[in-house]
Design an enzyme around this catalytic site. Sequence first.
Site, mmCIF file in Angstrom:
data_model
loop_
_atom_site.group_PDB
_atom_site.id
_atom_site.type_symbol
_atom_site.label_atom_id
_atom_site.label_comp_id
_atom_site.label_asym_id
_atom_site.label_seq_id
_atom_site.Cartn_x
_atom_site.Cartn_y
_atom_site.Cartn_z
ATOM 1 N N MET A 183 -8.793 8.169 -0.164
ATOM 2 C CA MET A 183 -9.581 8.555 1.019
ATOM 3 C C MET A 183 -10.059 9.992 0.882
ATOM 4 S SD MET A 183 -7.217 7.003 4.037
ATOM 5 C CE MET A 183 -6.569 5.329 3.953
ATOM 6 N N HIS A 227 -8.269 1.042 -4.027
ATOM 7 C CA HIS A 227 -9.208 0.848 -2.909
ATOM 8 C C HIS A 227 -9.866 2.198 -2.624
ATOM 9 C CE1 HIS A 227 -9.532 -0.293 1.664
ATOM 10 N NE2 HIS A 227 -10.715 -0.119 1.105
ATOM 11 N N MET A 254 -11.175 -6.093 5.519
ATOM 12 C CA MET A 254 -10.433 -5.085 6.280
ATOM 13 C C MET A 254 -10.137 -5.658 7.669
ATOM 14 S SD MET A 254 -10.134 -2.512 4.211
ATOM 15 C CE MET A 254 -9.266 -1.511 5.403
ATOM 16 N N ASP A 263 -4.649 3.592 -1.935
ATOM 17 C CA ASP A 263 -5.721 3.900 -0.991
ATOM 18 C C ASP A 263 -6.243 5.317 -1.208
ATOM 19 O OD1 ASP A 263 -6.003 1.544 0.722
ATOM 20 O OD2 ASP A 263 -3.916 1.942 1.261
ATOM 21 N N HIS A 267 -1.140 -1.313 -4.378
ATOM 22 C CA HIS A 267 -2.413 -0.990 -3.724
ATOM 23 C C HIS A 267 -2.471 0.512 -3.450
ATOM 24 C CE1 HIS A 267 -5.927 -2.064 -1.176
ATOM 25 N NE2 HIS A 267 -5.479 -1.149 -0.330
ATOM 26 N N MET A 299 -12.127 4.600 -0.680
ATOM 27 C CA MET A 299 -12.773 4.871 0.605
ATOM 28 C C MET A 299 -13.373 6.267 0.512
ATOM 29 S SD MET A 299 -9.740 3.176 2.870
ATOM 30 C CE MET A 299 -8.612 3.229 1.480
ATOM 31 N N SER A 306 0.857 -1.199 0.000
ATOM 32 C CA SER A 306 0.000 0.000 0.000
ATOM 33 C C SER A 306 0.884 1.236 0.000
ATOM 34 C CB SER A 306 -0.894 0.016 1.240
ATOM 35 O OG SER A 306 -1.388 1.338 1.428
ATOM 36 N N ASP A 327 -6.517 -6.605 4.198
ATOM 37 C CA ASP A 327 -5.955 -5.252 4.205
ATOM 38 C C ASP A 327 -5.977 -4.686 5.621
ATOM 39 O OD1 ASP A 327 -5.114 -2.704 3.605
ATOM 40 O OD2 ASP A 327 -6.861 -2.168 2.387
HETATM 41 C C1 DX5 Z 1 -6.316 1.417 5.519
HETATM 42 C C2 DX5 Z 1 -5.826 1.067 4.144
HETATM 43 C C3 DX5 Z 1 -4.742 0.071 4.113
HETATM 44 C C4 DX5 Z 1 -3.495 0.496 4.819
HETATM 45 C C5 DX5 Z 1 -2.713 -0.700 5.209
HETATM 46 O O1 DX5 Z 1 -7.427 2.227 5.398
HETATM 47 O O2 DX5 Z 1 -6.881 0.564 3.361
HETATM 48 O O3 DX5 Z 1 -4.456 -0.310 2.772
HETATM 49 O O4 DX5 Z 1 -2.696 1.326 4.042
HETATM 50 O O5 DX5 Z 1 -1.600 -0.257 5.907
HETATM 51 P P1 DX5 Z 1 -0.853 -1.170 6.979
HETATM 52 O O6 DX5 Z 1 -0.366 -2.377 6.242
HETATM 53 O O7 DX5 Z 1 0.255 -0.292 7.443
HETATM 54 O O8 DX5 Z 1 -1.850 -1.510 8.040
HETATM 55 ZN ZN ZN Z 2 -6.420 -0.355 1.393
#
Ligand code: DX5
Ligand code: ZN
Length: 228
Positions: free
Chosen positions: A41, A70, A141, A39, A37, A72, A12, A177
């Site tokens: 947000m 991903h 998750m 993320d 990956h 969010m 990620s 994840d």
């Molecule tokens: C959290 C993300 C994850 C996160 C994982 O909202 O969706 O992808 O980056 O990070 P680690 O592996 O550090 O928990």
């Molecule tokens: Zn993620």
Amino acid sequence: MTFDPKIKIAPSILAADFSNFGAECRAIEAQGADWVHVDVMDGHFVPNITFGPAMCAALRPHIKGIMDVHLMIQPIDPFLEAFAKAGADHLTVHPEAGPHIHRSLQTIRALGKKAGLAINPGTDIGMVPYLLDQLDLICVMTVNPGFGGQSFLDSQLPKIRALRQLIGDRPIDLQVDGGVSVDTAARVVAAGANVLVAGAAVFKGGSADKPEEYGHNIRRIRVAALPS
Ligand code: DX5
Ligand code: ZN
């Protein structure tokens, strides 16, 4: 492309150097990452803001393989096309982020992308049997979404096992994840996961100038995932 059930590591980039994303993506792929990956947000669906479709489009030329996005964000439906055009290969969405999850998944497939369903720690999987035909990926998750570096929630392991049963031999990736590390990888793979997202555990100690550390971290997770 035929379905490949082997264990895949998806770093990620939430844990990467935000001032150097292009080089970071090239470095993790060169060091053995299977997917990248990404993320996304919005500060509304989750309590953190990262980046949008323009950043994904800018990253695209730096990623040779799979760009696993991903999302969010809420609302979700008005933004699916923009992320598809930005070059995502996978678009993973949360059922809470829109009114009709089945429709969102149909839209992703219609845009020519693989469709993923992300399931928060407090979210039940009762909907999954009704969505299986629309799914290419299920993301469990194992932290509440919003931040990297949180502690893995063991309470989600029965959910991974139940989803593996539901998936059966369908060509659906089962991704985990949040908090995946050398310490937790064996548990998630034993429960049935085949794609491990890892942020902190991949990027710690390395940089685009010192990428060998990323390779070392990825290999350690891979070995831990499949104890002999
Ligand atoms: C959290 C993300 C994850 C996160 C994982 O909202 O969706 O992808 O980056 O990070 P680690 O592996 O550090 O928990
Ligand atoms: Zn993620």
